[in-house]
Design a protein around this motif. Structure first.
Motif, mmCIF file in Angstrom:
data_model
loop_
_atom_site.group_PDB
_atom_site.id
_atom_site.type_symbol
_atom_site.label_atom_id
_atom_site.label_comp_id
_atom_site.label_asym_id
_atom_site.label_seq_id
_atom_site.Cartn_x
_atom_site.Cartn_y
_atom_site.Cartn_z
ATOM 1 N N SER A 1 0.809 -1.226 0.000
ATOM 2 C CA SER A 1 0.000 0.000 0.000
ATOM 3 C C SER A 1 0.840 1.273 0.000
ATOM 4 N N GLY A 2 2.071 1.167 0.465
ATOM 5 C CA GLY A 2 2.904 2.355 0.620
ATOM 6 C C GLY A 2 2.654 3.087 1.926
ATOM 7 N N ASP A 3 1.753 2.583 2.758
ATOM 8 C CA ASP A 3 1.420 3.220 4.037
ATOM 9 C C ASP A 3 2.394 2.733 5.106
ATOM 10 N N ARG A 4 3.417 3.539 5.354
ATOM 11 C CA ARG A 4 4.418 3.206 6.366
ATOM 12 C C ARG A 4 4.309 4.135 7.573
ATOM 13 N N ASN A 5 3.086 4.511 7.889
ATOM 14 C CA ASN A 5 2.811 5.336 9.064
ATOM 15 C C ASN A 5 3.481 4.673 10.269
ATOM 16 N N PRO A 6 4.203 5.450 11.099
ATOM 17 C CA PRO A 6 4.864 4.841 12.254
ATOM 18 C C PRO A 6 3.900 4.202 13.256
ATOM 19 N N MET A 7 2.605 4.551 13.201
ATOM 20 C CA MET A 7 1.627 3.869 14.071
ATOM 21 C C MET A 7 1.547 2.380 13.735
ATOM 22 N N HIS A 8 1.915 2.032 12.518
ATOM 23 C CA HIS A 8 1.890 0.636 12.090
ATOM 24 C C HIS A 8 3.265 -0.021 12.144
ATOM 25 N N MET A 9 4.323 0.799 12.041
ATOM 26 C CA MET A 9 5.650 0.246 11.780
ATOM 27 C C MET A 9 6.677 0.443 12.892
ATOM 28 N N ASP A 10 6.451 1.371 13.812
ATOM 29 C CA ASP A 10 7.482 1.764 14.780
ATOM 30 C C ASP A 10 6.980 1.569 16.211
ATOM 31 N N LYS B 1 3.990 5.668 22.487
ATOM 32 C CA LYS B 1 3.682 7.002 23.007
ATOM 33 C C LYS B 1 2.297 7.483 22.574
ATOM 34 N N SER B 2 1.625 6.697 21.757
ATOM 35 C CA SER B 2 0.307 7.084 21.259
ATOM 36 C C SER B 2 -0.789 6.697 22.243
ATOM 37 N N ARG B 3 -1.995 7.104 21.948
ATOM 38 C CA ARG B 3 -3.136 6.745 22.809
ATOM 39 C C ARG B 3 -3.429 5.251 22.774
ATOM 40 N N PHE B 4 -2.908 4.531 21.758
ATOM 41 C CA PHE B 4 -3.148 3.095 21.637
ATOM 42 C C PHE B 4 -2.142 2.269 22.417
ATOM 43 N N GLY B 5 -0.976 2.843 22.719
ATOM 44 C CA GLY B 5 0.025 2.171 23.548
ATOM 45 C C GLY B 5 0.904 1.170 22.822
ATOM 46 N N LYS B 6 0.517 0.812 21.630
ATOM 47 C CA LYS B 6 1.323 -0.097 20.812
ATOM 48 C C LYS B 6 0.878 0.021 19.369
ATOM 49 N N ARG B 7 1.623 -0.641 18.487
ATOM 50 C CA ARG B 7 1.329 -0.560 17.061
ATOM 51 C C ARG B 7 -0.050 -1.115 16.735
ATOM 52 N N ILE B 8 -0.699 -0.486 15.748
ATOM 53 C CA ILE B 8 -1.999 -0.950 15.278
ATOM 54 C C ILE B 8 -1.878 -1.410 13.828
ATOM 55 N N VAL B 9 -2.749 -2.317 13.469
ATOM 56 C CA VAL B 9 -2.818 -2.831 12.103
ATOM 57 C C VAL B 9 -3.505 -1.776 11.232
ATOM 58 N N HIS B 10 -3.085 -1.660 9.996
ATOM 59 C CA HIS B 10 -3.726 -0.749 9.047
ATOM 60 C C HIS B 10 -5.225 -1.046 8.993
ATOM 61 N N GLY B 11 -6.047 -0.017 9.147
ATOM 62 C CA GLY B 11 -7.492 -0.209 9.063
ATOM 63 C C GLY B 11 -7.925 -0.740 7.709
ATOM 64 N N MET B 12 -7.274 -0.264 6.655
ATOM 65 C CA MET B 12 -7.652 -0.707 5.317
ATOM 66 C C MET B 12 -7.273 -2.167 5.065
ATOM 67 N N PHE B 13 -6.330 -2.678 5.824
ATOM 68 C CA PHE B 13 -6.004 -4.100 5.707
ATOM 69 C C PHE B 13 -7.204 -4.928 6.149
#
Length: 135
Positions: A31-40, A46-58
């Motif tokens: 997809s080209g979506d390398r948002n750090p919420m998914h990858m880092d 440090k986000s409100r989710f506390g850990k990486r999330i899977v791409h919603g579009m996946f």
């Protein structure tokens, strides 16, 4: 593939997949979506989710798989999709996508669906879709 006449309100199909690290990396590459919420990990911690999330579009791509292979099946045309992301999906979660027939318009050869994804009993994604059934 179902013929339009065979489709009935209330019909449901589902597909489940456990989201892996490899899946997330592959989806990012496709997809080209390398948002750090998914990858880092450090960024996501440090986000409100506390850990990486899977791409919603996946997760929502499973709707397309269901439409194109099960209900209605090969040859149908995806016309539209509404999506609401209600909860995050995490690596390791098992997502089950559902498509449920809600309305049929025989004159226009359109079938309208409720679409949703669950993780355990929680609806994490909700929406609607419109599918065209060729003759």
């Amino acid at each position: 593939m179902y013929k339009l006449e065979e489709i009935k309100v209330g019909m449901v199909e589902s597909y489940s997949q456990t989201m892996s690290e490899a899946d997330v990396k592959n989806f990012a590459n496709i997809s080209g979506d390398r948002n750090p919420m998914h990858m880092d990990d450090l960024y996501a911690e440090k986000s409100r989710f506390g850990k990486r999330i899977v791409h919603g579009m996946f997760s929502t791509s499973f709707f397309s798989a269901l439409f194109g292979t099960r209900l209605p099946g090969p040859g149908c045309i995806y016309v539209s999709q509404n999506i609401k992301f209600r909860k995050p999906v995490y690596i390791g979660d098992t997502v089950t996508a559902y498509v449920e027939v809600k309305h049929i318009d025989p004159a226009r050869r359109r079938v309208y669906f409720d679409t949703y994804c669950k993780v355990r009993s929680l609806k994490v994604i909700t929406g609607t879709a419109e599918i065209y059934i060729p003759e």
